[in-house]
Structure formats: C-alpha cells, structure tokens
Scaffold this active site. Structure first.
Site, PDB file in Angstrom:
ATOM      1  N   LYS A 243       1.180  -1.215   0.115  1.00  0.00           N
ATOM      2  CA  LYS A 243      -0.083   0.235  -0.166  1.00  0.00           C
ATOM      3  C   LYS A 243       1.128   1.196   0.054  1.00  0.00           C
ATOM      4  O   LYS A 243       1.872   0.941   0.829  1.00  0.00           O
ATOM      5  CB  LYS A 243      -0.942   0.087   1.326  1.00  0.00           C
ATOM      6  CG  LYS A 243      -2.776   0.596   1.107  1.00  0.00           C
ATOM      7  CD  LYS A 243      -2.754   0.166   1.874  1.00  0.00           C
ATOM      8  CE  LYS A 243      -4.715   0.832   2.122  1.00  0.00           C
ATOM      9  NZ  LYS A 243      -5.402   0.623   3.216  1.00  0.00           N
ATOM     10  N   GLU A 330     -19.213  -6.374  10.297  1.00  0.00           N
ATOM     11  CA  GLU A 330     -20.184  -5.694  11.221  1.00  0.00           C
ATOM     12  C   GLU A 330     -21.332  -6.862  11.569  1.00  0.00           C
ATOM     13  O   GLU A 330     -21.170  -5.803  12.766  1.00  0.00           O
ATOM     14  CB  GLU A 330     -20.745  -4.551   9.861  1.00  0.00           C
ATOM     15  CG  GLU A 330     -20.126  -3.375   9.563  1.00  0.00           C
ATOM     16  CD  GLU A 330     -18.915  -4.125   7.910  1.00  0.00           C
ATOM     17  OE1 GLU A 330     -18.484  -3.090   7.663  1.00  0.00           O
ATOM     18  OE2 GLU A 330     -19.040  -4.853   7.553  1.00  0.00           O
ATOM     19  N   ARG A 358     -25.737  -3.540   7.694  1.00  0.00           N
ATOM     20  CA  ARG A 358     -24.638  -4.523   7.424  1.00  0.00           C
ATOM     21  C   ARG A 358     -24.898  -5.167   8.220  1.00  0.00           C
ATOM     22  O   ARG A 358     -25.251  -6.658   8.982  1.00  0.00           O
ATOM     23  CB  ARG A 358     -23.035  -4.979   6.967  1.00  0.00           C
ATOM     24  CG  ARG A 358     -22.736  -3.716   5.776  1.00  0.00           C
ATOM     25  CD  ARG A 358     -21.598  -4.646   5.644  1.00  0.00           C
ATOM     26  NE  ARG A 358     -21.572  -4.121   4.149  1.00  0.00           N
ATOM     27  CZ  ARG A 358     -20.652  -4.866   3.463  1.00  0.00           C
ATOM     28  NH1 ARG A 358     -19.180  -5.103   4.114  1.00  0.00           N
ATOM     29  NH2 ARG A 358     -20.496  -5.509   2.111  1.00  0.00           N
TER      30      ARG A 358
END
Length: 596
Positions: A243, A330, A358
């Site tokens: 990243k 979640e 969610r």
C-alpha cells in the site's frame, strides 16, 4: 503514441515490456496529482498499478469481467479504460466517481464500494455465463483485498464458488491491511503461505491456489495471470502488494499509508486543515472514550476495521485489552457487542453509517430484542461528499427507529458529543449516537447536555405564534440561521436542538401546538428520519400544526462536495428561509392558525 492514448486495454497490450515501468510511474504521478486536489483513496491505488496493467494486458475487458472489491482500488482501472483525460474531475460534482460506475464505462460492472461483495457478483455472473450456449469462454475475475475476506459475505461466496466449481478467477490483492493491519486467523494463514506452508483453507474449499506473486513485478504478474486465464474452474491468484508503493509520503505513513485522504500538498503529503471551528469527530470521540474507560473498567470498544478513521487509536493505545478490531465484519461486531453486554461489560460499537445496515439483523434482534446496554456510535452520518452514493449516511435513522427501545442521539458540537456519550453509557438499554465526519468545536466546552435531569430534553427557544425551526446534528447551525433570518423578516421564529431523536422531547406536542408552523431540517433521507418522527408524533397527539420537512430527497445522492450537495438538496439557509416565508405568507392570507 502519447501516454494517454496508450492507456486503453488495447493500447496497453501493444506496449513492449520495457515500456511498462515508465507507464506505471506516470500513472502514479496522475494518481497523486488528482487525489491531492480532490481527496480520495490513494494508498490502495498506488499499490495496484502494476496489477491493473497486467490484468488488462492478459484479460479482455469488458468481455472478460473484472470486478473490483471494494471498488476504492479501481482508480487505475478507470485510467486504463479511457478515462485518464478526465481524471482531474475525480470525486467532483458531475465528474468521475471514486468507485466503479456503470454510467461511466462498460468496463465497470458494479457500483460497489462495500467490502466482500464482488465474489457473490462473480458467482452470479459465472453461473449465468455457464448456462449460455457454447461459444467463446468469458472469464470472470474478482480482485478482492485480504481485508475483504474477513466479511461473512465473502466467505459465503467462496464456499459456493468452490462447491459448484464455478469458472471464477479470484485475484487476492494482499497488502496485509484494511485501514489498519488486517486482523484474524485468515490473515495469519496468508502470512504462512510465504513460509511454504500449504494453503489449506482454499484447497479445502475446492479452489486451486497460485502464488504468492510479487504484485510489483510486471512480468511475474502477467505470467501467473495468463496461466490462470488458460484454466477452468475456481482458482485464486495470491498477489502481494504494498500500500502506498511509489509515493514516499504514503509509503512512510505507517498508520494508514494514506488510504483515504482529503486534499493534500502533493509535494509533502500533508493534508490541509479543516475550516476554523471544525475538528475531526474522531479527535473528540477517542479521548472521550478513554476518559469514560478510565472511570469504568467494564467499558470496551469494538470496531469493524475502522479504528483509525474513527479516532480510536488513542483508546487502543491506552486500553489495548479492551479494544477489539474484528476486521471488516459488521455483523460479527454487533453480535460480539451483544455477547459482551450479556456478560456484564459495557460495549461501545463504533461503525460508519453506510456500513450500519450490514449489521441490521444483529441490531434488531441480538441487541434490540434483548434490550442490551450497547452504545452504537455512528460515524460519517449525513451527506459525506466525494465517496458518493454508497457512502452517504442517509438511511441510518430509518434503520434505527424501527428497533423498539433504541434511544438515538445526534450531537451538534464536540461538547455535546462528549455529554451524550456520558449519558449513553449510563443508559440501561441500547443507544445510538449519530455524528458526521467532522464536528463543530467552536462552542463553549460545557457539559454538552449529558442529561442528568432529563436525558431527552431539547434546548429550545420557543416563538409562540411563529415558526419552530427544529434542527439536528450538523444542520442545527442551519436551523439557527433560518430562525434568525425569519426574525429579521418580521416572522417570530425560534430554533430547537433535537439532540435526542428517540425518544422525542415529551414537550414537542405542546410546543408545536403553540406555533403556526413547524420546520424540520435534517441531514437524512426525507423518509424515516427526524421529520418523519416529528410528523408521526404530532399526528398521534392530534396536533394540527403544519410540519415542513427539509431533508435529502429519497434517492441515491451522487458524489461532490458537501456544500454543493446540500445546495442541490435545498438544504441552505437561503432556500429554506425563502420557502418558509412563502408558506407563512400563504398561511397568513388563509385560514386562522391551527390549534393542537
């Protein structure tokens, strides 16, 4: 051939291998230049430049389907599918979306931006393609991050893909991070692959494993992807990327590698400050929770991979044993909170508004049904700006209001957020606190209304015989200004701060009956929010005072700046005042003032 001319799938395939490093470098320059101007997701896109080039050189999009999960890593995909010339408009109103967009290109199949969805899309597409008459074989490719594999939906899809032997290629973009480092047993398993340990989890599911391969080695990527394209059945290509690769400020940002950023100085990577009087809500939430946890050893904090963006790093540093990052999961986060509460702990679940749905089943039946004392702190509520339709927090109140016994608060200032948190952790049942990404810190640092005397009381400046202007959260300032403008125009008006939405202030029916008009201003869809709650309560009490609701139209809102989008929805003091003045004039010329 110019660089932009080459940035098409056909153009990329015509490039000689020695031209690829220079092309990748120019793409990174465009990424930094565009994201520094408009904000967006930088770190993940810097990490997939070589991977995106290789995918489009090997596969034949759009006939071969390339799905991007979560979609925030698709910037380079947009560049190489004919949109590089428009990249300066990224995330701007009427410009390019920060996620795949079916309206923009046939190369974008889904407008996904929530993690873990693409494997289910891929299963559906592969099933449909297999049922068609024999012809040219269409490949379905899902580019999925290692963080996305922590979602229940992704694991459900893997189970189905392997069981039915679907013709799906899963490119696992493994950068070992969501925002923060990826957590969980599966993440540890992926690390073991590099040590030569057999990749048992995928093989056990019936999915062939290839890799790991260096995601910044163009030739190695093309070779393994070409091998994958030639095979049939489900297989996974494990690609290791870094990243922030290729841009020093992102590579050296150990916290998030500049994952999601606002506008910044491209030379240094330094992000620009918020307007005066505004602070990140996380800078208030984190220290407030630390203070509460210092006083209460039972308080614990849960996050589904959003600890950094929600300002919880300071809590993790102070109370590491009471901080639980469960990854992008979640449903599990809410279920975990329920179990902790059942055992006598005081869980605080921090979750973004657009991800709240969610966990709706768990909120409704695991937390709500059991009346458990879980505090749900909802970040990024309301119009959020450049991330667009799937990231605006416009439906959370409609979800929460259907849960019996759920108290709902919405602070308008940093002081109020701190005070409402104090009230919430003392409440015997579930509480939700809804706030935006930034919050007003310009007010006095008083107690913020922690509700010792009456948890649901609103601060109100009544104007009997006039207009009661109810505002909440970020739009309380708008409501206050509207009331002032009405008074300047000769109309009695006073603001009310609806800092508690469930239950509503018990004085509301009487207050409304004293006024000729009630206006509600909110940063939520026009259905199911504060305005709906006010109308329902007044109807139940037979209060006939007209209610005018100023809210976001019940439709998917595009991307753009927050001020632009609020203006497009009519949520400005000027527009609202003009509307109310017209209604006041029409009402004054008609029937006498209604009474409750």
């Amino acid at each position: 051939m110019t660089a932009l001319d080459a940035w098409t799938p056909d153009g990329l395939r015509r490039l000689d291998p020695e031209e690829l490093p220079g092309t990748a470098a120019r793409m990174r320059e465009l990424l930094v230049r565009s994201v520094s101007a408009n904000g967006g997701h930088l770190g993940s896109n810097l990490g997939v430049v070589e991977l995106t080039i290789a995918l489009h050189r090997v596969f034949r999009s759009p006939d071969d389907v390339i799905l991007w999960d979560t979609g925030h890593q698709a910037y380079v995909h947009k560049m190489v599918t004919g949109r590089a010339g428009a990249f300066g408009s990224l995330r701007a109103l009427d410009g390019l979306s920060g996620y795949p967009s079916r309206a923009e290109s046939p190369h974008d199949w889904v407008e996904n931006s929530h993690a873990g969805t693409s494997l289910s899309y891929a299963a559906g597409l592969a099933t449909a393609f297999a049922a068609r008459p024999a012809g040219r074989r269409r490949r379905v490719v899902s580019v999925t991050g290692d963080g996305s594999l922590t979602t229940g939906m992704a694991l459900e899809a893997l189970n189905d893909i392997g069981d039915r032997g679907l013709d799906v290629t899963i490119v696992l973009n493994d950068n070992a991070r969501s925002y923060a480092p990826t957590t969980g047993a599966l993440a540890r398993h992926l690390r073991e692959f590099e040590a030569g340990v057999a990749p048992g989890v995928f093989e056990a599911l019936g999915i062939r494993y290839l890799g790991p391969v260096d995601g910044h080695d163009a030739s190695a990527l093309e070779k393994v992807l070409a091998d994958a394209r030639a095979e049939r059945g489900p297989l996974l290509v494990h690609v290791r990327t870094r990243k922030g690769h290729g841009y020093r400020p992102a590579a050296e940002d150990r916290t998030e590698h500049m994952h999601g950023v606002g506008p910044f100085d491209a030379a240094t990577g330094r992000q620009y400050a918020l307007p005066p009087g505004r602070v990140p809500a996380g800078s208030v939430l984190g220290p407030a929770l630390v203070e509460l946890a210092d006083a209460d050893p039972d308080l614990v904090v849960i996050t589904p991979a959003m600890g950094g963006p929600s300002g919880l790093d300071v809590f993790q540093e102070r109370h590491p044993g009471r901080f639980h990052d469960v990854g992008i999961a979640e449903q599990h986060a809410a279920g975990l909170a329920a179990g902790l509460a059942m055992a006598g702990r005081r869980p605080v679940l921090s979750i973004h508004s657009s991800f709240l749905n969610r966990a709706q089943d768990q909120l409704l039946f695991d937390i709500g049904l059991h009346r458990l004392p879980v505090v749900v702190v909802i970040d990024r509520a309301g119009i959020t700006g450049g991330d667009g339709a799937s990231h605006h927090g416009l439906g959370d109140l409609a979800l929460l209001r259907q849960i019996p016994g759920m108290a709902i608060a919405t602070p308008s200032t940093a002081a109020e957020l701190r005070g409402l948190l104090k009230a919430a952790v003392r409440h015997p049942g579930p509480v939700a606190i809804r706030h935006g990404k930034a919050i007003d810190d310009s007010g006095p640092p008083g107690d913020g209304g922690d509700g010792d005397a009456d948890m649901t009381a609103w601060p109100v400046e009544p104007a009997p015989g006039g207009v009661l202007v109810i505002g909440a959260g970020d739009l309380l300032a708008c409501a206050t200004e509207v009331a002032a403008r009405l008074r300047a125009a000769g109309v009695p008006a006073g603001p009310a701060n609806a800092r508690w939405i469930e239950p509503l202030d018990e004085r509301l029916p009487a207050l409304a009956a004293e006024h000729r008009l009630v206006a509600v201003i909110e940063d939520h869809w026009s259905r199911g929010g504060l305005g709906s709650a006010v109308r329902e309560r007044l109807a139940d009490e037979d209060v006939a005072t007209p209610v005018r609701v100023f809210a976001v139209p019940h439709d998917y809102l595009p991307h753009g700046s927050v001020p632009e989008l609020r203006a497009a929805c009519g949520l400005t003091p000027e527009r609202i005042t003009a509307d109310l003045l017209a209604r006041w004039t029409a009402q004054s010329a008609g029937a006498p003032r209604p009474r409750g």
